[in-house]
Write an enzyme that holds these catalytic residues in place. Structure first.
Site, PDB file in Angstrom:
ATOM      1  N   ARG A 277      21.889  -3.608  33.184  1.00  0.00           N
ATOM      2  CA  ARG A 277      21.036  -4.162  34.321  1.00  0.00           C
ATOM      3  C   ARG A 277      19.516  -4.326  33.931  1.00  0.00           C
ATOM      4  NH1 ARG A 277      24.135  -1.897  39.831  1.00  0.00           N
ATOM      5  NH2 ARG A 277      26.197  -2.271  39.160  1.00  0.00           N
ATOM      6  N   ARG A 292      18.435   5.722  36.998  1.00  0.00           N
ATOM      7  CA  ARG A 292      18.016   4.008  36.876  1.00  0.00           C
ATOM      8  C   ARG A 292      18.094   3.653  35.537  1.00  0.00           C
ATOM      9  NH1 ARG A 292      18.005   0.590  41.181  1.00  0.00           N
ATOM     10  NH2 ARG A 292      17.440   2.291  42.678  1.00  0.00           N
ATOM     11  N   GLU A 364      22.939   7.159  45.895  1.00  0.00           N
ATOM     12  CA  GLU A 364      24.415   6.244  45.601  1.00  0.00           C
ATOM     13  C   GLU A 364      25.012   6.750  44.144  1.00  0.00           C
ATOM     14  OE1 GLU A 364      23.506   2.162  45.947  1.00  0.00           O
ATOM     15  OE2 GLU A 364      25.316   1.844  44.954  1.00  0.00           O
ATOM     16  N   SER A 367      29.754   2.578  45.158  1.00  0.00           N
ATOM     17  CA  SER A 367      29.788   1.346  46.132  1.00  0.00           C
ATOM     18  C   SER A 367      31.155   0.809  46.056  1.00  0.00           C
ATOM     19  CB  SER A 367      28.635   0.423  45.704  1.00  0.00           C
ATOM     20  OG  SER A 367      27.880  -0.249  46.545  1.00  0.00           O
ATOM     21  N   ARG A 406      25.047   8.895  36.563  1.00  0.00           N
ATOM     22  CA  ARG A 406      24.543   9.764  37.893  1.00  0.00           C
ATOM     23  C   ARG A 406      25.543  10.993  37.887  1.00  0.00           C
ATOM     24  NH1 ARG A 406      22.500   5.072  42.022  1.00  0.00           N
ATOM     25  NH2 ARG A 406      20.995   4.052  40.641  1.00  0.00           N
TER      26      ARG A 406
END
Length: 441
Positions: A277, A292, A364, A367, A406
Site C-alpha cells: 500500500r 504502517r 486495528e 477488518s 501488527r
RNA sequence: GGAGGGGUGGCAGAGCGGACGAUUGCGAUGGUCUUGAAAACCAUUGGCCGGCAACGGCUCGCGGGUUCGAAUCCCGCCCCCUCCGCCA
C-alpha cells in the site's frame, strides 16, 4: 479485453454495481445509504437517464425486430430469384435509424455507468449511523491489558534492542516504511504465518490458496479497489498490473465470471500474501515501527456464501479472526464501524483492535466485512439454485486473519519483560522450534 | 524476445456472407425398459436483459468497419497454445 481504465474512464463491467432496478424501486433507501456515508451521488439525474434509456430501448428493440424480419425476407426473395430492391432500400434506412438510436443509447449508458460505479454498497440496518469513526461502537472486549510494573517499551525499541527489527536498513534498501526483519524477528514473522494458516485450515474449515500477487485491472475493479483507491496502489510501469493491497483481491477473483453450484456454497479460502500500500496521505501517522508499512504480510480469510446466511457468516468469520488473538493471548476489542467509516464495498464491517501498550490504546489488526452482493455484481459471481431457476449473485466476505506485522508488534509489546527480552506466546512456540523467549545477543 | 497455430454453448468439435442461436458427439435432466442398476431407446437441454405471459432483444474472445444481412469478410486490441532462445 480490458475494461478501459486507462482509456477514458469508461468502466464497462458486465454486471453493474447496485442493481438499477433496485435503485428505481428503493430510491429513498439508496439515498439514505449514500448520505449516511457522507457521500453525494446524483440519483435524480440517474433516474432521469434511466427512464430515457429505457424508452429508447423499447423503440430500439422494436426496430431491430423489424430489421431482422426484413433481412430474413430478403434472403428468401433472393433465393427464389425474386426482386428485393425495394425491401433492401427500406432496410438500409431502418439500419441507419437503428445506428443512431444505438449511439444515443450508448452515450446515456456511459453516463449511467459513471454514476453507478460511484454508488457505494448500502450499509446494513444494524450499522450505526454517523459521519466518522467516532461513531463506531464497541461490541465486545477480550482480555485485560497488562499492568506493567516497569515502563514498557515500544515494539520498535524492543525490536532494535533485540536486533530483530532493522528500520534503518529497511529504509536504505527501499524507502521509509519498509523494514528489515532479522533472525528471530524473521522467524516470528514466518511462525505467525504458519500458525494462522494451520489454525484456519485445520480448525476453521478454510482451504489454503496462494494466489498471484500482481493482478490486472479487472480484478481490482471487481473487489472495488478501482477506481476509487487507485492512488493507494503500486502499479507496474510497463504492464497493466497492480501489486495487491490485500489478498482479498486475488482470492475473491478466483471465482470472477463464474456460476457456482448452490451445493458448493459456502466456500472458505484463506491465503497468506504480502500486501502493498502506498499509504498516500498518511504521512504523519504511525511513522515509527511496524504499524504502517508499505509492504506487510497478512493472512486473509475470504468467503463465498448463500445470500440468506451472509450475516451469520460474518459473525463466524469475525470469531475465526478473534480466535487468532485469543490463542496468542493478546487483549483486543471488537468495533462495528459506523456508516461514515465503512469502506466503499462493505455493507457491514467489524474491526478487531489489539491492545498496544506503546499507543496506550487499541489498534486495528483485522477488518471483517460482508460485501453482500456488491463485489459479486462487479465481478459477476453467481450461483445456480439447487432446485433450478435463475442464477443469483453470491455474497462475498473477507477479513484479516490477521495482519502479521501488527501481530509481531503486539506480541513484542504485550509480552515484554523488564530487561527488554520478550516471552513467546505458548501457541507460537511449536512454530519457533520450541523457543520460549527472545533475548538480546 | 523470434516463428507459427488458435479463441464457437458445461466439455469436445463443425460451420467460413442469408434457412445459424448455431450440425454432431459427450455430459446433464426427464421418461420407457429392468427386482434394482448398467446398457439401449425416446424426449428435453447455453447464457443475459425486458415482460405476469405471449413474445421481443442481446450473445460465436473484445472493440470498430463493410453489407439490406456477419460466427463467417476487413482493421485494431486482448488472451491462450506449440516450437526456438533466455531464465528462478
Amino acid at each position: 479485453m480490458g475494461i478501459g481504465f486507462r482509456e477514458e474512464g469508461a468502466y464497462v463491467g458486465r454486471a453493474l454495481m447496485l442493481d438499477l432496478k433496485f435503485i428505481r424501486e428503493n430510491t429513498e433507501a439508496v439515498r439514505k445509504g449514500v448520505t449516511d456515508r457522507g457521500l453525494e451521488v446524483p440519483l435524480d439525474r440517474l433516474l432521469e437517464l434511466d427512464a430515457r434509456r429505457r424508452k429508447i430501448l423499447t423503440d430500439l428493440e422494436e426496430k431491430r425486430a423489424r430489421h431482422k424480419r426484413g433481412n430474413k425476407e430478403i434472403g428468401e426473395l433472393m433465393r427464389r430469384g425474386e426482386d428485393a430492391w425495394a425491401l433492401r432500400e427500406e432496410m438500409g434506412a431502418l439500419s441507419d435509424e437503428i445506428k443512431a438510436l444505438e449511439a444515443e443509447e450508448g452515450e446515456i449508458g456511459a453516463e449511467i455507468r459513471d454514476i453507478l460505479i460511484r454508488i457505494p454498497n448500502l450499509p446494513h440496518e444494524t450499522v450505526p449511523v454517523g459521519p466518522d469513526e467516532t461513531f463506531n461502537q464497541e461490541v465486545r472486549r477480550w482480555g485485560e491489558p497488562r499492568e506493567f510494573a516497569f515502563k514498557p517499551l515500544s515494539h520498535w525499541e524492543l525490536g532494535e534492542g533485540l536486533d530483530i527489527l532493522d528500520f534503518q536498513r529497511g529504509v536504505k534498501i527501499a524507502e521509509s516504511r519498509f523494514t528489515l526483519l532479522k533472525g528471530k524477528g524473521a522467524l516470528m514473522e514466518r511462525a505467525l504465518i504458519n500458525f494462522m494458516l494451520d489454525l484456519h485450515t485445520r480448525e476453521h474449515g478454510y482451504t489454503e490458496v496462494f494466489p498471484p500477487i500482481l493482478v490486472n485491472e479487472e480484478s481490482m475493479f471487481s473487489t472495488g479497489q478501482l477506481p476509487k483507491l487507485k492512488d493507494e496502489m503500486y502499479a507496474c510501469r510497463d504492464d497493466e498490473l497492480y501489486l495487491i493491497p490485500t489478498a482479498e483481491v486475488p482470492v475473491t477473483n478466483i471465482h470472477r465470471g463464474e456460476t457456482l453450484r448452490e451445493e458448493d456454497l459456502p466456500i472458505y479460502y484463506c491465503a497468506y500474501t504480502p500486501c502493498f500500500r502506498r499509504e498516500a496521505g498518511s504521512y504523519g501517522r504511525d511513522i515509527r515501527g511496524l504499524i504502517r508499512q508499505h509492504q506487510f504480510n497478512k493472512v486473509e480469510l475470504v468467503k463465498f456464501v448463500h445470500p440468506d446466511g451472509s450475516y451469520d457468516e460474518l459473525e463466524k468469520l469475525t470469531r475465526d479472526a478473534e480466535d487468532v488473538l485469543q490463542r496468542l493471548g493478546l487483549p483486543y476489542r471488537v468495533e462495528v464501524l459506523s456508516t461514515g467509516d465503512l469502506s466503499f464495498s462493505a455493507a457491514k464491517c467489524y474491526d478487531l483492535e489489539v491492545w498496544l501498550p506503546s499507543y496506550g490504546e487499541y489498534k486495528e489488526i483485522s477488518s471483517c466485512s460482508n460485501f453482500t452482493d456488491f463485489q459479486a455484481r462487479r465481478g459477476d459471481i453467481r450461483f445456480k439454485p439447487a432446485g433450478g431457476g435463475k442464477s443469483t449473485f453470491v455474497h462475498t466476505l473477507n477479513g484479516s486473519g490477521v495482519a502479521i506485522g501488527r501481530t509481531v508488534a503486539a506480541i513484542l509489546e504485550n509480552y515484554q519483560r523488564e530487561d527488554g527480552s520478550v516471552e513467546i506466546p505458548e501457541a507460537l512456540r511449536p512454530y519457533m522450534h520450541g523457543m520460549e523467549e527472545i533475548t538480546a545477543g
